[in-house]
Design an enzyme around this catalytic site. Structure first.
Site, PDB file in Angstrom:
ATOM      1  N   CYS A   2       0.724  -1.195  -0.001  1.00 25.62           N
ATOM      2  CA  CYS A   2       0.021   0.026  -0.024  1.00 25.62           C
ATOM      3  C   CYS A   2       0.881   1.250  -0.078  1.00 25.62           C
ATOM      4  O   CYS A   2       1.917   1.141   0.493  1.00 25.62           O
ATOM      5  CB  CYS A   2      -0.881   0.034   1.088  1.00 25.62           C
ATOM      6  SG  CYS A   2      -1.942  -1.506   1.415  1.00 25.62           S
ATOM      7  N   ARG A  27       3.371   0.768  -6.739  1.00 32.07           N
ATOM      8  CA  ARG A  27       3.337  -0.198  -5.910  1.00 32.07           C
ATOM      9  C   ARG A  27       2.396  -1.331  -6.126  1.00 32.07           C
ATOM     10  O   ARG A  27       2.363  -2.390  -5.459  1.00 32.07           O
ATOM     11  CB  ARG A  27       3.388   0.363  -4.521  1.00 32.07           C
ATOM     12  CG  ARG A  27       4.566   1.226  -4.151  1.00 32.07           C
ATOM     13  CD  ARG A  27       4.188   2.202  -3.118  1.00 32.07           C
ATOM     14  NE  ARG A  27       4.299   1.562  -1.714  1.00 32.07           N
ATOM     15  CZ  ARG A  27       5.521   1.259  -0.871  1.00 32.07           C
ATOM     16  NH1 ARG A  27       6.415   1.958  -1.445  1.00 32.07           N
ATOM     17  NH2 ARG A  27       5.512   0.696   0.192  1.00 32.07           N
ATOM     18  N   TRP A  75      -3.694  -2.180  -1.484  1.00 37.20           N
ATOM     19  CA  TRP A  75      -3.745  -3.255  -2.212  1.00 37.20           C
ATOM     20  C   TRP A  75      -4.281  -4.396  -1.089  1.00 37.20           C
ATOM     21  O   TRP A  75      -3.874  -4.584   0.070  1.00 37.20           O
ATOM     22  CB  TRP A  75      -2.073  -3.767  -2.187  1.00 37.20           C
ATOM     23  CG  TRP A  75      -1.900  -5.136  -3.062  1.00 37.20           C
ATOM     24  CD1 TRP A  75      -1.919  -5.118  -4.579  1.00 37.20           C
ATOM     25  CD2 TRP A  75      -1.652  -6.572  -2.530  1.00 37.20           C
ATOM     26  NE1 TRP A  75      -1.579  -6.502  -4.600  1.00 37.20           N
ATOM     27  CE2 TRP A  75      -1.739  -7.352  -3.563  1.00 37.20           C
ATOM     28  CE3 TRP A  75      -1.803  -6.995  -1.286  1.00 37.20           C
ATOM     29  CZ2 TRP A  75      -1.480  -8.647  -3.484  1.00 37.20           C
ATOM     30  CZ3 TRP A  75      -1.500  -8.485  -1.158  1.00 37.20           C
ATOM     31  CH2 TRP A  75      -1.249  -9.107  -2.032  1.00 37.20           C
ATOM     32  N   ASN A  99      -0.165   0.779   5.899  1.00 40.02           N
ATOM     33  CA  ASN A  99       0.543  -0.243   5.026  1.00 40.02           C
ATOM     34  C   ASN A  99       1.094  -1.534   6.056  1.00 40.02           C
ATOM     35  O   ASN A  99       1.977  -1.221   7.019  1.00 40.02           O
ATOM     36  CB  ASN A  99       1.709   0.239   4.336  1.00 40.02           C
ATOM     37  CG  ASN A  99       2.273  -0.827   3.780  1.00 40.02           C
ATOM     38  OD1 ASN A  99       1.730  -1.958   3.160  1.00 40.02           O
ATOM     39  ND2 ASN A  99       3.587  -0.300   3.196  1.00 40.02           N
ATOM     40  N   GLY A 100       0.579  -2.570   5.811  1.00 37.46           N
ATOM     41  CA  GLY A 100       1.119  -3.883   6.887  1.00 37.46           C
ATOM     42  C   GLY A 100      -0.123  -4.741   7.123  1.00 37.46           C
ATOM     43  O   GLY A 100      -1.495  -4.565   6.462  1.00 37.46           O
ATOM     44  N   GLU A 477      12.232 -17.800 -14.686  1.00 35.57           N
ATOM     45  CA  GLU A 477      11.942 -16.156 -14.501  1.00 35.57           C
ATOM     46  C   GLU A 477      11.108 -15.972 -16.000  1.00 35.57           C
ATOM     47  O   GLU A 477      10.115 -15.110 -15.804  1.00 35.57           O
ATOM     48  CB  GLU A 477      13.430 -15.496 -14.712  1.00 35.57           C
ATOM     49  CG  GLU A 477      13.217 -14.088 -15.035  1.00 35.57           C
ATOM     50  CD  GLU A 477      12.462 -13.080 -14.177  1.00 35.57           C
ATOM     51  OE1 GLU A 477      12.060 -12.046 -14.342  1.00 35.57           O
ATOM     52  OE2 GLU A 477      12.278 -13.823 -12.812  1.00 35.57           O
ATOM     53  N   LYS A 481       7.478 -14.332 -15.442  1.00 32.70           N
ATOM     54  CA  LYS A 481       7.066 -12.912 -16.376  1.00 32.70           C
ATOM     55  C   LYS A 481       5.872 -13.254 -17.023  1.00 32.70           C
ATOM     56  O   LYS A 481       5.015 -12.361 -17.302  1.00 32.70           O
ATOM     57  CB  LYS A 481       8.318 -12.513 -17.394  1.00 32.70           C
ATOM     58  CG  LYS A 481       9.423 -11.801 -16.585  1.00 32.70           C
ATOM     59  CD  LYS A 481       8.975 -10.701 -16.167  1.00 32.70           C
ATOM     60  CE  LYS A 481       9.973  -9.946 -15.203  1.00 32.70           C
ATOM     61  NZ  LYS A 481       9.855 -10.695 -13.992  1.00 32.70           N
ATOM     62  N   GLU A 484       2.911 -13.293 -14.752  1.00 36.01           N
ATOM     63  CA  GLU A 484       2.623 -11.903 -14.026  1.00 36.01           C
ATOM     64  C   GLU A 484       1.813 -11.092 -14.894  1.00 36.01           C
ATOM     65  O   GLU A 484       0.953 -10.345 -14.324  1.00 36.01           O
ATOM     66  CB  GLU A 484       3.972 -11.332 -13.710  1.00 36.01           C
ATOM     67  CG  GLU A 484       4.616 -11.828 -12.679  1.00 36.01           C
ATOM     68  CD  GLU A 484       5.967 -10.962 -12.266  1.00 36.01           C
ATOM     69  OE1 GLU A 484       6.279 -10.839 -11.105  1.00 36.01           O
ATOM     70  OE2 GLU A 484       6.651 -10.781 -13.296  1.00 36.01           O
ATOM     71  N   HIS A 500      10.730 -36.503 -16.714  1.00 37.57           N
ATOM     72  CA  HIS A 500      10.339 -36.898 -15.347  1.00 37.57           C
ATOM     73  C   HIS A 500       9.039 -36.521 -15.044  1.00 37.57           C
ATOM     74  O   HIS A 500       8.744 -36.334 -13.685  1.00 37.57           O
ATOM     75  CB  HIS A 500      11.332 -36.699 -14.386  1.00 37.57           C
ATOM     76  CG  HIS A 500      12.601 -37.140 -14.641  1.00 37.57           C
ATOM     77  ND1 HIS A 500      12.890 -38.616 -14.502  1.00 37.57           N
ATOM     78  CD2 HIS A 500      13.826 -36.906 -15.172  1.00 37.57           C
ATOM     79  CE1 HIS A 500      14.103 -38.795 -14.734  1.00 37.57           C
ATOM     80  NE2 HIS A 500      14.658 -37.804 -14.917  1.00 37.57           N
ATOM     81  N   LYS A 600       4.242  -4.109  -6.366  1.00 38.19           N
ATOM     82  CA  LYS A 600       5.791  -3.824  -6.822  1.00 38.19           C
ATOM     83  C   LYS A 600       6.462  -4.023  -5.662  1.00 38.19           C
ATOM     84  O   LYS A 600       7.615  -4.872  -5.404  1.00 38.19           O
ATOM     85  CB  LYS A 600       5.984  -2.471  -7.284  1.00 38.19           C
ATOM     86  CG  LYS A 600       7.687  -2.144  -7.652  1.00 38.19           C
ATOM     87  CD  LYS A 600       7.929  -2.821  -8.539  1.00 38.19           C
ATOM     88  CE  LYS A 600       9.326  -2.655  -9.211  1.00 38.19           C
ATOM     89  NZ  LYS A 600       9.849  -3.593 -10.376  1.00 38.19           N
TER      90      LYS A 600
END
Length: 605
Positions: A2, A27, A75, A99-100, A477, A481, A484, A500, A600
């Site tokens: 947030c 963010r 958020w 925030n938290g 990665e 991406k 996301e 496998h 973010k």
């Protein structure tokens, strides 16, 4: 996660709060709101779900007056993204943004209910307002009420408080989540980071963990975790370095991909001068018996690549851990080992907690961070900046490759300190590393080839990424991406693991991205690729010209990368993974820079 901003100003703060919140959009958020105190001392607020434009429209129709105010981008954690759950929360004379996570909010709610104070929302934050208002109703002044509230809170938080009738008072507090104070001329500011405050001031003080601060227009009074008045250093920030604009690009992510040759060059020139590695004198790996590398998300994959470099080049055993799991498995750590913590923001809650776990258990802690004033930078024994500059896109690009560059320098330093590499071999590797910005520039130029593949990938429901050696984490990665920002399910695998289990997924509808530079593992990787082709899999081969010529036949498509870079070629191969995700997301019409459900800076556990 947030975003918080507070202003004790000399002008109408509504537009200023919106501007500051706009700078915190990177963010991640799903609702926003502001609260102000007008010149008569009245406290009022406006809140809206969705983008900031919705809040701006609401303020046009129903303005808020006042020169004092707090703002928030939320958020969602506790409670859905609704107007009622949006911040600021209010109870009586108190408004709060947060925030938290308040871990004991249910217990506090039950306690307050016994006094007839009942929560109206699903959020943990409302409990902070309820408790503070309850203390004030019992006769406490605002400062005493906030202190009494803070003493009851468990969890991680950054908080900002406003009080009706108190137009020259704001209180901030932090435990775990970052919070900064901005110093103006007859004005004071509060924010989640310097980016939000840059339009108003270049003088910033950072709260230490456990601090609270009492702000008036005359200045700031800081108090430590024990409630003792203290001082916090005021530093000047480079306002130009906090500029946020797309520079003519359609998205921040596109701009940040394109910036990589320059920022990589800046990072490498900072650590390599005249053919020598330049690092703090205390960074001597000769007596280190093990390295622990810790990160989250993309930073974890950067650490994973570095494991290959430390072990191959320096003969130094490495453990790589996901920060969110690290301390809970209580890993045994050698007192002769070092721990390296990788984080773009330097505020990642899980990575910071892992650092705290290691502090008295290892010989040295290192932070590889992009924000030199962050908590990890301040609390690690040594902080190494990656010098990527501000990264706005939620999906990390230039920060990832700059993390890799700094970790590569560390691996070479470890190899030399441990006698695993002579001067001639070190010089050759430094040449390879110094060539990376130029090779990345060539890879960026191949972005148009990735765009031409986007419609194919956008039609897929599942995509597999394969790589061997240090290209395996790049495959991970690449899959991350794509997930996301395009919302397509994707998985990365070590190529040798295909048979496998994952090979069962292969059919004509599953694109398979194969990372196969012409290195000693090329033949092995191509052999695994042939297993895909034999089952009618649709392969996108990513290799250099030599590799494409040798193995491109039968594939659906190829991407040709520049040759070179030696063991550091994974940095180059990260670029097409970024472009594939970016162009696929554009083709699907998703929000590239602010993908759904993501933030973010992840400052809660």
């Amino acid at each position: 996660m947030c975003g918080i901003v507070g202003i004790l100003g000399n002008h109408q703060v509504g537009p200023q709060l919106i501007e500051a919140l706009r700078r915190l959009e990177y963010r991640g958020y799903d609702s926003a709101g502001i609260a102000t105190i007008d010149d008569e001392g009245r406290l009022d607020r406006r809140r809206e779900v969705g983008k900031l434009v919705n809040l701006s429209d609401a303020l046009v129709l129903n303005p808020l007056e006042g020169r004092t105010g707090i703002g928030h981008t939320r958020w969602a954690t506790h409670g859905a993204a609704t107007q009622g759950n949006a911040h600021p929360h209010r109870h009586g004379p108190v408004a709060v943004v947060h925030n938290g996570i308040i871990e004991n909010f249910r217990d506090l709610r039950a306690e307050l209910a016994e006094h007839g104070i009942v929560a109206q929302t699903e959020t943990d934050t409302e409990t902070v307002a309820l408790l503070t208002g309850h203390h004030m109703a019992q006769g406490m002044d605002p400062v005493a009420a906030v202190r009494a509230t803070l003493s009851r809170l468990h969890g991680a938080f950054a908080l900002a408080f406003l009080f009706e009738g108190q137009g020259d008072l704001m209180i901030g507090a932090r435990k775990g989540s970052p919070l900064a104070v901005g110093h103006g001329n007859g004005e004071m500011f509060l924010g989640s980071d310097a980016i939000a405050l840059a339009p108003f001031t270049d003088r910033i003080s950072y709260l230490e963990d456990g601090d609270h601060v009492v702000l008036t227009r005359a200045g700031a009074q800081f108090f430590d975790a024990e409630g003792r008045q203290t001082s916090r250093e005021t530093a000047r920030i480079d306002v130009g370095a906090t500029a946020i604009d797309k520079g003519g690009y359609r998205h921040f992510m596109a701009k940040e991909i394109a910036q990589q040759p320059v920022v990589l060059g800046d990072a490498l020139s900072h650590y390599i001068k005249d053919g020598r590695i330049v690092l703090p004198d205390s960074l001597d790996f000769s007596a280190v018996d093990r390295i622990t590398l810790v990160g989250c998300g993309t930073a974890y994959y950067a650490a994973y690549v570095a494991k290959y470099w430390f072990e191959r080049l320096a003969g130094l055993p490495c453990d790589v851990d996901v920060a969110s799991e690290f301390r809970y498995r209580e890993p045994p750590l050698s007192p002769s080992s070092w721990a390296i913590f990788v984080s773009q923001s330097g505020e990642t809650a899980d990575t910071l907690a892992a650092l705290h776990y290691c502090k008295d258990k290892v010989a040295k802690t290192l932070g590889v961070v992009n924000v030199g004033t962050s908590a990890i930078a301040r609390e690690a024994d040594i902080a190494l900046p990656i010098l990527a500059g501000i990264e706005v896109g939620v999906a990390s690009t230039k920060a990832f490759t700059c993390q890799l560059a700094v970790l590569a320098v560390l691996a070479l330093k470890a190899a030399r300190d441990r006698g695993m590499m002579d001067d001639t071999t070190l010089a050759a590797h430094l040449d390879d590393l110094n060539a990376i910005p130029g090779l990345v520039s060539q890879a960026v130029a191949a972005g148009e080839d990735c765009r031409l593949l986007a419609n194919w990938l956008a039609e897929a429901q599942d995509v597999l990424f394969l790589g061997r050696g240090a290209l395996f984490p790049i495959a991970l990665e690449g899959a991350l991406k794509l997930k996301e920002i395009s919302y397509i399910h994707a998985e990365g695998y070590a190529s040798g693991e295909l048979k496998h289990g994952p090979i069962a997924l292969i059919d004509r509808n599953v694109p398979v991205v194969v990372l196969a530079p012409s290195d000693p593992l090329f033949e092995k990787t191509v052999s695994n690729m042939q297993e895909v082709l034999a089952r009618h899999g649709q392969v996108l081969l990513v290799s250099d010209a030599k590799g494409v010529e040798a193995a491109g036949e039968g594939t659906r498509a190829v991407l040709t990368m520049p040759a070179g870079g030696g063991v550091f070629a994974p940095i180059v191969y990260a670029v097409p993974m970024q472009f594939l995700a970016y162009h696929t997301a554009v083709a699907k019409g998703t929000d590239v820079d602010q993908p759904r459900n993501l933030a973010k800076s992840v400052t809660v556990e």
